[in-house]
Write a protein that holds these residues in place. Sequence first.
Motif, PDB file in Angstrom:
ATOM      1  N   SER A   1       0.837  -1.207   0.000  1.00 21.72           N
ATOM      2  CA  SER A   1       0.000   0.000   0.000  1.00 21.72           C
ATOM      3  C   SER A   1       0.871   1.256   0.000  1.00 21.72           C
ATOM      4  O   SER A   1       0.630   2.211  -0.738  1.00 21.72           O
ATOM      5  N   LYS A   2       1.904   1.248   0.809  1.00 25.20           N
ATOM      6  CA  LYS A   2       2.785   2.396   0.928  1.00 25.20           C
ATOM      7  C   LYS A   2       3.527   2.642  -0.392  1.00 25.20           C
ATOM      8  O   LYS A   2       3.627   3.770  -0.866  1.00 25.20           O
ATOM      9  N   LEU A   3       4.037   1.560  -0.938  1.00 20.25           N
ATOM     10  CA  LEU A   3       4.787   1.652  -2.189  1.00 20.25           C
ATOM     11  C   LEU A   3       3.899   2.205  -3.309  1.00 20.25           C
ATOM     12  O   LEU A   3       4.314   3.055  -4.096  1.00 20.25           O
TER      13      LEU A   3
ATOM     14  N   LEU B 120       3.348   5.973  -2.872  1.00 20.34           N
ATOM     15  CA  LEU B 120       4.542   6.747  -3.229  1.00 20.34           C
ATOM     16  C   LEU B 120       4.761   6.771  -4.739  1.00 20.34           C
ATOM     17  O   LEU B 120       5.141   7.796  -5.307  1.00 20.34           O
ATOM     18  N   GLU B 121       4.517   5.634  -5.370  1.00 20.00           N
ATOM     19  CA  GLU B 121       4.708   5.589  -6.822  1.00 20.00           C
ATOM     20  C   GLU B 121       3.736   6.546  -7.509  1.00 20.00           C
ATOM     21  O   GLU B 121       4.124   7.347  -8.363  1.00 20.00           O
ATOM     22  N   ARG B 122       2.466   6.497  -7.079  1.00 22.83           N
ATOM     23  CA  ARG B 122       1.460   7.362  -7.709  1.00 22.83           C
ATOM     24  C   ARG B 122       1.773   8.837  -7.429  1.00 22.83           C
ATOM     25  O   ARG B 122       1.728   9.680  -8.320  1.00 22.83           O
TER      26      ARG B 122
ATOM     27  N   ASP C 256      -6.137   9.073   4.827  1.00 18.96           N
ATOM     28  CA  ASP C 256      -5.685   7.733   5.235  1.00 18.96           C
ATOM     29  C   ASP C 256      -4.425   7.306   4.497  1.00 18.96           C
ATOM     30  O   ASP C 256      -3.661   6.466   4.969  1.00 18.96           O
ATOM     31  N   GLU C 257      -4.181   7.912   3.354  1.00 16.92           N
ATOM     32  CA  GLU C 257      -2.904   7.643   2.666  1.00 16.92           C
ATOM     33  C   GLU C 257      -1.740   8.309   3.410  1.00 16.92           C
ATOM     34  O   GLU C 257      -0.656   7.741   3.540  1.00 16.92           O
TER      35      GLU C 257
ATOM     36  N   THR D 118       3.467  -1.018  -9.004  1.00 12.69           N
ATOM     37  CA  THR D 118       2.429  -1.345  -8.016  1.00 12.69           C
ATOM     38  C   THR D 118       1.029  -1.214  -8.595  1.00 12.69           C
ATOM     39  O   THR D 118       0.816  -0.573  -9.614  1.00 12.69           O
ATOM     40  N   GLU D 119       0.110  -1.832  -7.888  1.00  8.57           N
ATOM     41  CA  GLU D 119      -1.296  -1.622  -8.175  1.00  8.57           C
ATOM     42  C   GLU D 119      -1.934  -1.092  -6.907  1.00  8.57           C
ATOM     43  O   GLU D 119      -1.446  -1.338  -5.816  1.00  8.57           O
ATOM     44  N   GLU D 120      -3.039  -0.359  -7.088  1.00 12.39           N
ATOM     45  CA  GLU D 120      -3.701   0.196  -5.910  1.00 12.39           C
ATOM     46  C   GLU D 120      -4.184  -0.939  -5.015  1.00 12.39           C
ATOM     47  O   GLU D 120      -4.732  -1.921  -5.494  1.00 12.39           O
ATOM     48  N   VAL D 121      -3.932  -0.803  -3.727  1.00 15.37           N
ATOM     49  CA  VAL D 121      -4.446  -1.813  -2.801  1.00 15.37           C
ATOM     50  C   VAL D 121      -5.288  -1.102  -1.746  1.00 15.37           C
ATOM     51  O   VAL D 121      -5.004   0.035  -1.389  1.00 15.37           O
TER      52      VAL D 121
END
Length: 576
Positions: free
Chosen positions: A375-377, A380-382, A424-425, A466-469
Motif C-alpha cells: 500500500s505504501k509503495l 509513493l509511486e502514484r 488515510d494515505e 504497483t497496483e492500488e491496494v
Amino acid sequence: MRQINWTGHPFVDAGLAAIVAIVGVKRLEDLTAEHLEKAAKELERILLSDQALGIGVEKAFAKGALSQLFPNSELVNPSHWKGETPEAKAENVRQKFREALKHDLEKAKISLVQSGDATCLVCGRQVPETATTFVRKDKMPLLAGIVNFYPAFAYGVRICGLCAFAVRFLPMSVMRTGVFNRLWFLHTQALEVAVEISKRYCWTKFNEAIAANEPLEFYNRWQTAGDAGTALYALCELLERLGEQLREAYYHPLPTTAYLFSNCLPTKDQKPFVQPLPIPNDLLIFLAKLQLKSQHAFQRFWQELLLLPEGLNEKERKTRIGFVQIVAQRLLSGESIIGMCLDEGNGQENRPPRLWGGWLGHALYLREVRKMPESKLAILERLGLSIAQSADAKKRIMELRKTDRGDLYAIFLRYVREGWLKHDEFYTLLPPNSDTHASELRDILLAVIYEWQHCQEGGEEFPKVTEEVPLSRDETLNRIKQIGEHLCQKLPNLTRWIGQLQTARSSERIRGVYLSAVQRGALSFSDFVFLAPLGDRQKMWLLRDYLLAFLFERAREVLPEEEEIAVPERTALENL
Ligand SMILES: [Zn+2]
C-alpha cells in the motif's frame, strides 16, 4: 555403502561441491568410490601441471597462491623440491603429492564403506581408526589462529578420510575478491549453485590456463569492488548466465554465506583470518524475482550498482569504488540504499538527475528486502508520478531535495491539502511507530520522479510496479476520523479553527486550540486527552498531523487561505 552428505563445515563442504562439479552427479548422495577416484585424477592433473608448479611459466601457483590455502603442503615443502634440474624437482614434488593424495583416497574409501569406533570431528561419521587422519593447518585451513572458529582444532584434530580427502578439493571452489587480495568461497548447500561456481570459476579457468600455457591463478576478474561487492557480483553473474537452472535455488534459498579468508602463515603484514558474510535469503529471492520480471531491469540494477567500469580516471575510480563498496555492504545487510542511488547530476554539465539501479529494481528491493507494505509503495509511486508530471514539477523537486526531514511532514500534509493524498494515505505513509523515516519516503519520491524523467528522455514507458491496494484502517485512524467528523459538524467557525491548528507553533498553543473546541462542545474531554497526551509531545504533533490531514480532505471547501503549516520545535523532533 554409506552415503556422503553435507558436513556443515564450510571448507569441507566447498571441497565436496568441487568433487561433484568434476564428476557430474546430480546429488551429493550419489557419489561413489569410483567418483572419488576420478576426481582425484583430475585434481592431480590440475595441481601437478607444469602451469601449476611454475615450470616454463613465470609464476608457481603451487608455491604462491595455493600456499595461502595450504601453507607448507606437499607442494610447498622445500624438502620435496629436491633434484638436479627443475624437471627432476617437479617430479619429486609430484611423487610426494600423488602418494599423499592416494593415502587420503584410500582412507576416504574405507570411510565410505566401514563403520568403526572413531568419530570424525568434522562430519560426525563413525569410522575405523585406520580411516582417520590427524590434520593441522597445512591440510585444513585455519586450524590455528582463528580462536573462535572450531577452537578444538587448534592443535590438529582427528577427522575421517572422507573429510580429509574432500578438503583437498577446496582450491577448486576458491576465488579472489576484486580490489583486495583476499580469498573467498561461497558456502551453500544449494548444490547447483556451489557446483556452478566450482565449474565456472575454478575447474574451467584452471583448464584454460593449462591449455594456454599460462600460470594458474585464483579467479578474480569480476569488475567490481570490495568483498561484499564481489560476492554479490558473482551471484548476479551466475543468475544472468544460468537463470533458468538456478532460479529455483535462489527462490528457495538455503543458508548461504560467503567466507573471506586467508590461511597464510602469519607474517608482520598478514595474518590468517576468516570472515563470514551471510547472504540474506531475501536478497537472493529479490534477485531471482527481478530477473524473472525483467532481464533488462536486472542487468541495470546489477551493472549500475555493482560494476566498476573500465576507463575511469583515478578520481572517478576512487569515487566509484567507494560507492560500490557501500552499496554492496548495505545490500548484504538489507539496509536502505535508495538515498545514495539518487544522482542529482550536480556539477556536471547538462546532466539530468538519475536513479542508479532503476525504479523496477529499487521498488522490488523495497518490497522484498525492506518489507515495505504494498500500500505504501503504491501511494509513493502514484504521488511521485503526480509530482513529476505537475506544471510546477521543478519547484516541487527542489523543495523536496532541500527540506529538512522534520519539515517533510508539512510537505506531505500540503499534498493532502492540495488533494494529491487522502488523509488515510498520509496515515499509511507515516504511521505511528514507523521505522521508515520521512527522509526515506522523500528519497523514494525523488527516485520515482528521476526515473520518470529518465524514461521521458529516452521515450520509454515508466515501469509501473504497483497496483492500488485497499488501505487498512486501525483504531487510531478511526478515532481521528470520528473526532474530525464531530469537529466539522459542531465547530461554528471551522475555517478559523483549522487555521489556528495548522499554524500553532508550540505544544501549549496546540493544546489551547483543542481546549477552545472543548469549550464549544465540539471535542469531548476524552478526545482532548487522546489528542494531547501529557508528557508525549512527539505523539501530540503526530496526531495533530493526522487530524489536519483528515480536515484538509473532509473540509476542503472551507480551508483557510493560510498555507503555512507549523512544524514541531527541535526538541520534539529528535525521535521523529
Ligand atoms: Zn568426516
